[in-house]
Design an enzyme around this catalytic site. Sequence first.
Site, PDB file in Angstrom:
ATOM      1  N   CYS A  86     -20.553   8.730  -0.923  1.00 27.21           N
ATOM      2  CA  CYS A  86     -20.053   9.827  -0.095  1.00 27.21           C
ATOM      3  C   CYS A  86     -18.562   9.614   0.228  1.00 27.21           C
ATOM      4  O   CYS A  86     -17.727   9.712  -0.654  1.00 27.21           O
ATOM      5  CB  CYS A  86     -20.912   9.978   1.160  1.00 27.21           C
ATOM      6  N   HIS A 181     -26.304  10.413  -0.728  1.00 26.61           N
ATOM      7  CA  HIS A 181     -26.696   9.149  -0.076  1.00 26.61           C
ATOM      8  C   HIS A 181     -27.934   8.566  -0.755  1.00 26.61           C
ATOM      9  O   HIS A 181     -29.061   8.968  -0.446  1.00 26.61           O
ATOM     10  CB  HIS A 181     -26.974   9.388   1.415  1.00 26.61           C
ATOM     11  N   GLU A 183     -29.245   5.759  -0.232  1.00 27.26           N
ATOM     12  CA  GLU A 183     -29.976   4.845   0.660  1.00 27.26           C
ATOM     13  C   GLU A 183     -31.057   5.535   1.481  1.00 27.26           C
ATOM     14  O   GLU A 183     -31.932   4.860   2.036  1.00 27.26           O
ATOM     15  CB  GLU A 183     -28.994   4.125   1.592  1.00 27.26           C
ATOM     16  N   VAL A 238     -40.898 -10.257  19.177  1.00 29.11           N
ATOM     17  CA  VAL A 238     -40.817 -10.597  17.752  1.00 29.11           C
ATOM     18  C   VAL A 238     -39.731 -11.632  17.478  1.00 29.11           C
ATOM     19  O   VAL A 238     -39.973 -12.663  16.842  1.00 29.11           O
ATOM     20  CB  VAL A 238     -40.569  -9.325  16.905  1.00 29.11           C
ATOM     21  N   ASP A 239     -38.515 -11.381  17.966  1.00 31.92           N
ATOM     22  CA  ASP A 239     -37.381 -12.244  17.603  1.00 31.92           C
ATOM     23  C   ASP A 239     -37.542 -13.666  18.130  1.00 31.92           C
ATOM     24  O   ASP A 239     -37.357 -14.640  17.394  1.00 31.92           O
ATOM     25  CB  ASP A 239     -36.069 -11.632  18.107  1.00 31.92           C
ATOM     26  N   SER A 241     -40.278 -15.127  19.055  1.00 36.45           N
ATOM     27  CA  SER A 241     -41.480 -15.754  18.491  1.00 36.45           C
ATOM     28  C   SER A 241     -41.215 -16.312  17.102  1.00 36.45           C
ATOM     29  O   SER A 241     -41.622 -17.436  16.778  1.00 36.45           O
ATOM     30  CB  SER A 241     -42.630 -14.744  18.436  1.00 36.45           C
TER      31      SER A 241
END
Length: 525
Positions: A86, A181, A183, A238-239, A241
């Site tokens: 783009c 795009h 992605e 999460v992080d 742990s």
Amino acid sequence: MTENIHKHRILILDFGSQYTQLVARRVRELGVYCELWAWDVTEAQIREFNPSGIILSGGPESTTEQDSPRAPDYVFQAGVPVLGVCYGMQTMAMQLGGKVQGSTQREFGYAQVEVLTDSLLVRDIQDDIGTGGAPLLDVWMSHGDKVTAIPADFVTVASTETCHFAIMANEEKRFYGVQFHPEVTHTRQGQRMLERFVLDICRCTPLWTPAKIIEDAVARIREQVGNDRVILGLSGGVDSSVTAMLLHRAIGERLTCVFVDNGLLRLNEASQVMEMFGDHYGLNIIAVPAEDRFLSALAGIDDPETKRKTIGRVFVEVFDEQALSLSDVKWLAQGTIYPDVIESAASATGKAHVIKSHHNVGGLPKEMKMGLVEPLKELFKDEVRKIGLELGLPYDMLYRHPFPGPGLGVRVLGEVKKEYCDLLRRADAIFIEELYKADLYNKVSQAFTVFLPVRSVGVMGDGRKYDWVVSLRAVETIDFMTAHWAHLPYDFLGRVSNRIINEIDGISRVVYDISGKPPATIEWE
């Protein structure tokens, strides 16, 4: 000796697109390491990084403006493949001698691209075949300006009805530009194009896999901390742990985790964290019961931002006291992940992402001279979850809905009291339990209950009750930047409401929040 999983690497230059982090995640999904840097990097920085290829992201600016961002000239002199997306295609075209002009007709949304010329980037990649036999690609456009003349030695690979230069290529130099795009999932073959660029054109080998990332992280932790001890604030999220499990694998009992029970957690969460990490995984954990301390500090405070700051301040105080009591600890571990690093990176140009302060631990006392260990700082959230699975953490825990750092402190509206937290915990547990039973939990992005500090008249048996109100909230979103309220079945909502009102003494009314984001936010505070 572990394999160098950073050997093949892609450099992504960020021109400000909302999709730039998505580009990086797509490259990582291909098993290749990449980093995301602001567009105004120096030649020396690029040389030091030594990329196998470079991707120029999209962006909101116009290349027709004199002071708009440009890629460093060295990008086109480094001898590696370059893909412009783009805005990235537009600045590539302009910098290499082509022309770009503003268009009166913006192209936003779905478009069909017709492939006119063979190119390695899209060879044998198609969604359909046109009436003349040319391959067609379904893509997602989002641009106003467009390339009106491509540089010398480039060819037009593909066009749309309104954008003649939808894909351009210089096969000899391996320079490619796409006006759409690749992605985003709306570009159906986008990941195949990125795979072609990264694996075939840049000749990268997929080394970035969960098992190899763990092996690399463990080796780096051991090299960094040696025989020293490490402290980590473990929240059960999460992080923290996954950080705990990585450190435990690397240094075993030399890791001490501090779990602060602030009284603002979900039902039975404190006991679950201690049971999982202490009893099941055998980590060394200090549990600090601090409910009274947090609630005392929050007494009389109803402003959301003041509540957040108060919770953060008290957490730091409690954690610091524990850290100071462990005299032989030399390292502090944090669950910082790659988006934190990106967002905290200040750019003199102002084009970088918004600066964000970390809430992991905050400032430690000046008398504590501790080094910082951040084993997740190269990883996106989805990668952290995959590593957690590889380390043996349960799926339900890793893919649980987001929970705010201040916990119930921002889900109890207004002043936070123990009575309110206890009621909210039980109501929220019923909502989540019913979502699981109806197989709806994984079909919504986030669901929770909010305590409203208002009383409402209700009827229970022959008596009248005057009790509190809670609101159920469930949303569907891809990126949490925008969200739609989840259209949960009426009979399901009725069942949840009946259970909450009948089973919890103190709640007389249940409402359902049908606000989207925007204009509302997902959390109420």
